[in-house]
Design a protein around this motif. Sequence first.
Motif, PDB file in Angstrom:
ATOM      1  N   LEU A   1       0.831  -1.199   0.000  1.00  0.00           N
ATOM      2  CA  LEU A   1       0.000   0.000   0.000  1.00  0.00           C
ATOM      3  C   LEU A   1       0.867   1.252   0.000  1.00  0.00           C
ATOM      4  CD1 LEU A   1      -2.676  -1.177   2.595  1.00  0.00           C
ATOM      5  CD2 LEU A   1      -3.041  -0.864   0.140  1.00  0.00           C
ATOM      6  N   ALA A   2       1.963   1.227   0.768  1.00  0.00           N
ATOM      7  CA  ALA A   2       2.866   2.377   0.826  1.00  0.00           C
ATOM      8  C   ALA A   2       3.564   2.604  -0.516  1.00  0.00           C
ATOM      9  CB  ALA A   2       3.900   2.172   1.928  1.00  0.00           C
ATOM     10  N   TYR A   3       3.857   1.522  -1.239  1.00  0.00           N
ATOM     11  CA  TYR A   3       4.475   1.631  -2.557  1.00  0.00           C
ATOM     12  C   TYR A   3       3.462   2.082  -3.613  1.00  0.00           C
ATOM     13  CZ  TYR A   3       8.153  -1.352  -0.500  1.00  0.00           C
ATOM     14  OH  TYR A   3       9.145  -1.880   0.305  1.00  0.00           O
ATOM     15  N   ASP A   4       2.203   2.218  -3.210  1.00  0.00           N
ATOM     16  CA  ASP A   4       1.113   2.538  -4.129  1.00  0.00           C
ATOM     17  C   ASP A   4       0.974   1.465  -5.202  1.00  0.00           C
ATOM     18  OD1 ASP A   4      -1.035   4.175  -4.717  1.00  0.00           O
ATOM     19  OD2 ASP A   4       0.063   5.380  -6.176  1.00  0.00           O
ATOM     20  N   ALA A   5       1.335   0.241  -4.827  1.00  0.00           N
ATOM     21  CA  ALA A   5       1.221  -0.886  -5.748  1.00  0.00           C
ATOM     22  C   ALA A   5      -0.205  -1.404  -5.794  1.00  0.00           C
ATOM     23  CB  ALA A   5       2.168  -2.013  -5.342  1.00  0.00           C
ATOM     24  N   MET A   6      -0.975  -1.107  -4.767  1.00  0.00           N
ATOM     25  CA  MET A   6      -2.376  -1.510  -4.729  1.00  0.00           C
ATOM     26  C   MET A   6      -3.122  -0.566  -3.805  1.00  0.00           C
ATOM     27  SD  MET A   6      -1.756  -4.984  -2.533  1.00  0.00           S
ATOM     28  CE  MET A   6      -3.109  -5.735  -3.426  1.00  0.00           C
ATOM     29  N   LYS A   7      -4.446  -0.610  -3.891  1.00  0.00           N
ATOM     30  CA  LYS A   7      -5.278   0.254  -3.071  1.00  0.00           C
ATOM     31  C   LYS A   7      -6.376  -0.575  -2.402  1.00  0.00           C
ATOM     32  CE  LYS A   7      -4.604   4.261  -6.104  1.00  0.00           C
ATOM     33  NZ  LYS A   7      -3.705   4.957  -5.170  1.00  0.00           N
ATOM     34  N   LEU A   8      -6.890  -0.036  -1.310  1.00  0.00           N
ATOM     35  CA  LEU A   8      -8.047  -0.637  -0.658  1.00  0.00           C
ATOM     36  C   LEU A   8      -9.289  -0.312  -1.484  1.00  0.00           C
ATOM     37  CD1 LEU A   8      -7.260   0.338   3.045  1.00  0.00           C
ATOM     38  CD2 LEU A   8      -6.656  -1.772   1.856  1.00  0.00           C
ATOM     39  N   ASP A   9     -10.364  -1.077  -1.276  1.00  0.00           N
ATOM     40  CA  ASP A   9     -11.595  -0.770  -2.001  1.00  0.00           C
ATOM     41  C   ASP A   9     -12.297   0.425  -1.364  1.00  0.00           C
ATOM     42  OD1 ASP A   9     -12.995  -1.669   0.250  1.00  0.00           O
ATOM     43  OD2 ASP A   9     -13.460  -3.620  -0.619  1.00  0.00           O
ATOM     44  N   GLU A  10     -13.446   0.787  -1.884  1.00  0.00           N
ATOM     45  CA  GLU A  10     -14.142   1.986  -1.423  1.00  0.00           C
ATOM     46  C   GLU A  10     -14.550   1.907   0.040  1.00  0.00           C
ATOM     47  OE1 GLU A  10     -17.384   2.656  -4.044  1.00  0.00           O
ATOM     48  OE2 GLU A  10     -16.116   3.243  -5.746  1.00  0.00           O
ATOM     49  N   GLN A  11     -14.675   0.692   0.566  1.00  0.00           N
ATOM     50  CA  GLN A  11     -15.026   0.497   1.967  1.00  0.00           C
ATOM     51  C   GLN A  11     -13.796   0.394   2.863  1.00  0.00           C
ATOM     52  OE1 GLN A  11     -16.645  -1.445  -0.568  1.00  0.00           O
ATOM     53  NE2 GLN A  11     -18.147   0.228  -0.521  1.00  0.00           N
ATOM     54  N   GLY A  12     -12.618   0.564   2.276  1.00  0.00           N
ATOM     55  CA  GLY A  12     -11.396   0.468   3.050  1.00  0.00           C
ATOM     56  C   GLY A  12     -10.982  -0.959   3.348  1.00  0.00           C
ATOM     57  N   ASN A  13     -11.455  -1.906   2.551  1.00  0.00           N
ATOM     58  CA  ASN A  13     -11.142  -3.318   2.755  1.00  0.00           C
ATOM     59  C   ASN A  13     -10.069  -3.788   1.778  1.00  0.00           C
ATOM     60  OD1 ASN A  13     -13.130  -3.709   4.787  1.00  0.00           O
ATOM     61  ND2 ASN A  13     -14.705  -3.890   3.211  1.00  0.00           N
ATOM     62  N   PHE A  14      -9.289  -4.753   2.218  1.00  0.00           N
ATOM     63  CA  PHE A  14      -8.274  -5.364   1.363  1.00  0.00           C
ATOM     64  C   PHE A  14      -8.774  -6.667   0.745  1.00  0.00           C
ATOM     65  CE2 PHE A  14      -4.607  -8.183   0.701  1.00  0.00           C
ATOM     66  CZ  PHE A  14      -3.877  -7.400  -0.177  1.00  0.00           C
ATOM     67  N   ARG A  15      -9.714  -7.312   1.368  1.00  0.00           N
ATOM     68  CA  ARG A  15     -10.245  -8.623   0.945  1.00  0.00           C
ATOM     69  C   ARG A  15      -9.120  -9.657   0.843  1.00  0.00           C
ATOM     70  NH1 ARG A  15     -11.966  -8.876  -3.966  1.00  0.00           N
ATOM     71  NH2 ARG A  15     -10.972  -6.981  -4.715  1.00  0.00           N
ATOM     72  N   PRO A  16      -8.413  -9.898   1.935  1.00  0.00           N
ATOM     73  CA  PRO A  16      -7.211 -10.741   1.884  1.00  0.00           C
ATOM     74  C   PRO A  16      -7.469 -12.185   1.484  1.00  0.00           C
ATOM     75  CG  PRO A  16      -7.860 -10.321   4.149  1.00  0.00           C
ATOM     76  CD  PRO A  16      -8.688  -9.415   3.299  1.00  0.00           C
TER      77      PRO A  16
END
Length: 233
Positions: free
Chosen positions: A178-193
Amino acid sequence: MKTTFKMLALSAATAVSLTFVSHSYAASSSFTDLTNIAAKDKIIALQEQGIVRGISETLFAPNETITAAQGIQLIVNAANLNLDLVRFLVEPKATDYFKNADDDAWYANALITASVNGVELPADLDPNKKWTREAFTHYLIRTIEAHSNLPMMNLAPVEINDEEDLTIEYSGSIQRALAYDAMKLDEQGNFRPKAEISRAEAAELIYNVLEYVKAHPAPSPQPEPETGSETNA
């Protein structure tokens, strides 16, 4: 338990740089199933670098999920891992490293390459099991970091709404992704691991983290100070 092989020049193999060789077959994309895929341009860019391939000449199958074996092959490609500088005294087999592997399967060389180059995968890995978003992210980030000497960063953890669903040992890698901006959370702030990761998601993650690496090259080694040769009389 993994079998240890005596090898020559292993350190040189693990220090291979992140350079990519384009393949002639990937000069232009002919995928017909990327029209409505947000990561279309990134997928095509990775294809042109020889990092991803389609399931056929015209289909990428962006919404299909990937297995552990397919994920490992992608990681090997992304980090440009190989066995070119390794000399084995005994020819290795995939089952020397992963008890559930098939030595005759298409993925056997990828598993050997990953293990020899220090990708920390569990010995009981099931190559045919579908990989989750958290698993692929963890192993990709750890591998890219190990082979690109990314500079250390002060990490301010992002609040993840479904953090309780994360596997604890994967959480650091996900925070760094997330810090590398390689991916983002969804609109609800979830990662869906625990969701299975699609081919398009995996490709986009690879593209984004490699772009971060290009923008943050490892610092050049500093020359050693000269030492005087004078002695007291």
